[in-house]
Structures are given as C-alpha cells and as structure tokens.
Design a protein around this motif. Structure first.
Motif, mmCIF file in Angstrom:
data_model
loop_
_atom_site.group_PDB
_atom_site.id
_atom_site.type_symbol
_atom_site.label_atom_id
_atom_site.label_comp_id
_atom_site.label_asym_id
_atom_site.label_seq_id
_atom_site.Cartn_x
_atom_site.Cartn_y
_atom_site.Cartn_z
ATOM 1 N N GLY A 207 30.082 44.778 40.703
ATOM 2 C CA GLY A 207 30.775 45.515 41.755
ATOM 3 C C GLY A 207 32.148 44.951 42.043
ATOM 4 O O GLY A 207 33.113 45.698 42.295
ATOM 5 N N LEU A 208 32.269 43.644 41.976
ATOM 6 C CA LEU A 208 33.561 43.011 42.227
ATOM 7 C C LEU A 208 34.554 43.328 41.111
ATOM 8 O O LEU A 208 35.747 43.546 41.357
ATOM 9 C CB LEU A 208 33.377 41.495 42.374
ATOM 10 N N SER A 209 34.072 43.386 39.870
ATOM 11 C CA SER A 209 34.946 43.764 38.755
ATOM 12 C C SER A 209 35.436 45.200 38.899
ATOM 13 O O SER A 209 36.608 45.502 38.629
ATOM 14 C CB SER A 209 34.218 43.591 37.418
ATOM 15 N N LEU A 210 34.540 46.101 39.295
ATOM 16 C CA LEU A 210 34.945 47.490 39.514
ATOM 17 C C LEU A 210 36.080 47.561 40.525
ATOM 18 O O LEU A 210 37.039 48.326 40.357
ATOM 19 C CB LEU A 210 33.766 48.324 40.009
ATOM 20 N N TYR A 211 35.974 46.777 41.564
ATOM 21 C CA TYR A 211 37.017 46.745 42.593
ATOM 22 C C TYR A 211 38.325 46.166 42.066
ATOM 23 O O TYR A 211 39.400 46.768 42.214
ATOM 24 C CB TYR A 211 36.523 45.932 43.793
ATOM 25 N N LEU A 212 38.252 45.006 41.421
ATOM 26 C CA LEU A 212 39.467 44.315 40.982
ATOM 27 C C LEU A 212 40.250 45.115 39.945
ATOM 28 O O LEU A 212 41.478 44.998 39.856
ATOM 29 C CB LEU A 212 39.119 42.939 40.423
ATOM 30 N N ALA A 213 39.570 45.922 39.149
ATOM 31 C CA ALA A 213 40.251 46.712 38.127
ATOM 32 C C ALA A 213 40.765 48.041 38.664
ATOM 33 O O ALA A 213 41.460 48.761 37.945
ATOM 34 C CB ALA A 213 39.305 46.963 36.955
#
Length: 245
Positions: free
Chosen positions: A219-225
């Motif tokens: 979920g954090l990767s989805l946000y950061l990208a």
C-alpha cells in the motif's frame, strides 16, 4: 488533483518481486491496472509455490540474478517503456556468516550495489515517462544489527542512495523514494516469526501489537508511486508499526 490509484496503462517492474514484500507489491499494482513485471532467481514461474507466498498469476516473470550486472542489463533490453521501478531484492545470512569477507561482499552486492545498477539501467526510460523509483531498505538502517554487519551496512547504504538519487534525478522528473520496513512476515524473517520466544518479544515492542504484513508495504508503494506523493523526493519512509518509537 488526481487522487486515484489507477495505474492502467502503466508499466511496473519489481526486482525481487517473486516473493515476500515484492510479490505483494506486484499484485497490488496489478490490481490497480498496471502491467507488472517481476524478477526472481528461479528458472520459471512454475518453480514457485503460492504456499510459500509467491503469487505470480497475471505477472510477467523474468529470471534475474540481481548480483549479476549482466542479467540486469539483459532485463533492461526487454523494455521500451517503464513508469515505476521498485527495487525489492535482498538477502541476509545468519549465524554470523556475514563477518566472513566473501559473505559480506555477497550481501553488499545484492542489497546495495545492484540498486545502482538497476536504477542506472532504467534511468532513460524513467526519465521519458517522468516515472518513480522505490527502494526497499529496512529499519536496520536506523539501528545496529549485531549479527548482520553486511545487511545493516547495505540497508543503511540503500537509504543514503535513495537520498542522493532523489536529489540528482528530481530535475529530470524522476521521483526516487524508499521504504524501511520493520518486521514483516516473509520467508526472510522466519528465523524470528517462527520462533515463539523471539516473535512474542518483538510484538510486545510494537505499539500496533502485530507483525507487519507484506500488504502493508504494498500500500505504501502504491502511494509513493502515485500523484498523491508528487512532492515527496529522496525520503525513506519507516513502516514498522511504531517499533522504533
């Protein structure tokens, strides 16, 4: 502003995406519409088992040894577009094996040196797409890990590399950020999660009262990208349930 996590029409490559955090992240991006490529060390996707946390359904699999620069160079030649590169490769050696020079170098090669090779190889495509890079580090970058000097040095180095590439490539439209997971339930952490005494002691130290799940990192990767993180550059986000507090 665009507040969606819609990755339709986007191409994502996750180095080390065949299991653990990388695999959960790959499936999260696929679920948001992306074309997702993952790498692993085994000959084909058929050599992985869902029971071990490897779900390769709907993903494009490539055999790559992250320690081998030539493998990474050959992987680059398979792409003519890339929007998101996630470096989730990693290894650790227990029982003080990393104190041996050969083993120390091996861990550094996989966990740190290959990050520069991967990001460098895909730089041109990421510049063209105004894309994003996410480097998976570890909370080990913030404290000592007495039995694992190479793992610690490599993850601390990954955080420094994230900072530096973030500043160097932001003018080119590439956002580079990182994630520092705490204890996440994967094959790599079974030495702790499968040991009741170690597991319970760790949980008592986590304010949220649980070990992390790979989906927490996805979920954090989805946000950061995404455009939601469009003004975040060079940061390594700690995601540990509050453990370091």
């Amino acid at each position: 502003m665009d507040t969606s996590l819609n990755y339709s029409g986007k191409t994502v490559c996750i180095i080390g995406g065949s299991s653990g955090i990388g695999n959960a992240t790959a499936q999260a991006f696929r679920g948001c519409g992306a074309e997702v490529h993952v790498t692993g060390t085994r000959a084909s996707e058929d050599d992985y088992d869902k029971a071990d946390g490897s779900d390769l359904d709907g993903l494009h699999y490539h055999q790559v040894d992250a320690a081998d620069d030539r493998d990474i160079e050959q992987l680059r030649q398979k792409f003519d577009r890339l929007d998101v590169l996630i470096c989730s490769q990693g290894m650790v050696m227990y029982k003080r094996a990393e104190f041996e020079p050969e083993n120390f170098n091996k861990v550094i090669q996989v966990n740190l040196n290959s990050l520069m090779t991967c990001t460098g190889q895909f730089y041109d495509l990421l510049k063209d797409s105004q894309g994003a890079v996410i480097i998976i580090s570890s909370t080990a970058a913030f404290h000592a890990t007495v039995g694992n000097p190479a793992y610690n040095a490599s993850k601390t180095g990954a955080m420094g590399l994230t900072r530096t590439l973030g500043k160097a490539w932001a003018p080119d439209g590439i956002r580079v950020n990182g994630i520092a997971p705490g204890l996440i339930a994967t094959k790599m952490t079974k030495v702790t999660t499968d040991n009741p005494k170690r597991r319970d002691a760790t949980i008592r130290s986590i304010p949220l009262g649980r070990i992390g799940d790979p989906d927490d990192m996805a979920g954090l990767s989805l946000y950061l990208a995404s455009p939601l993180a469009g003004y975040i550059v060079g940061q390594t986000i700690i995601a540990d349930g509050g453990l370091l507090l």
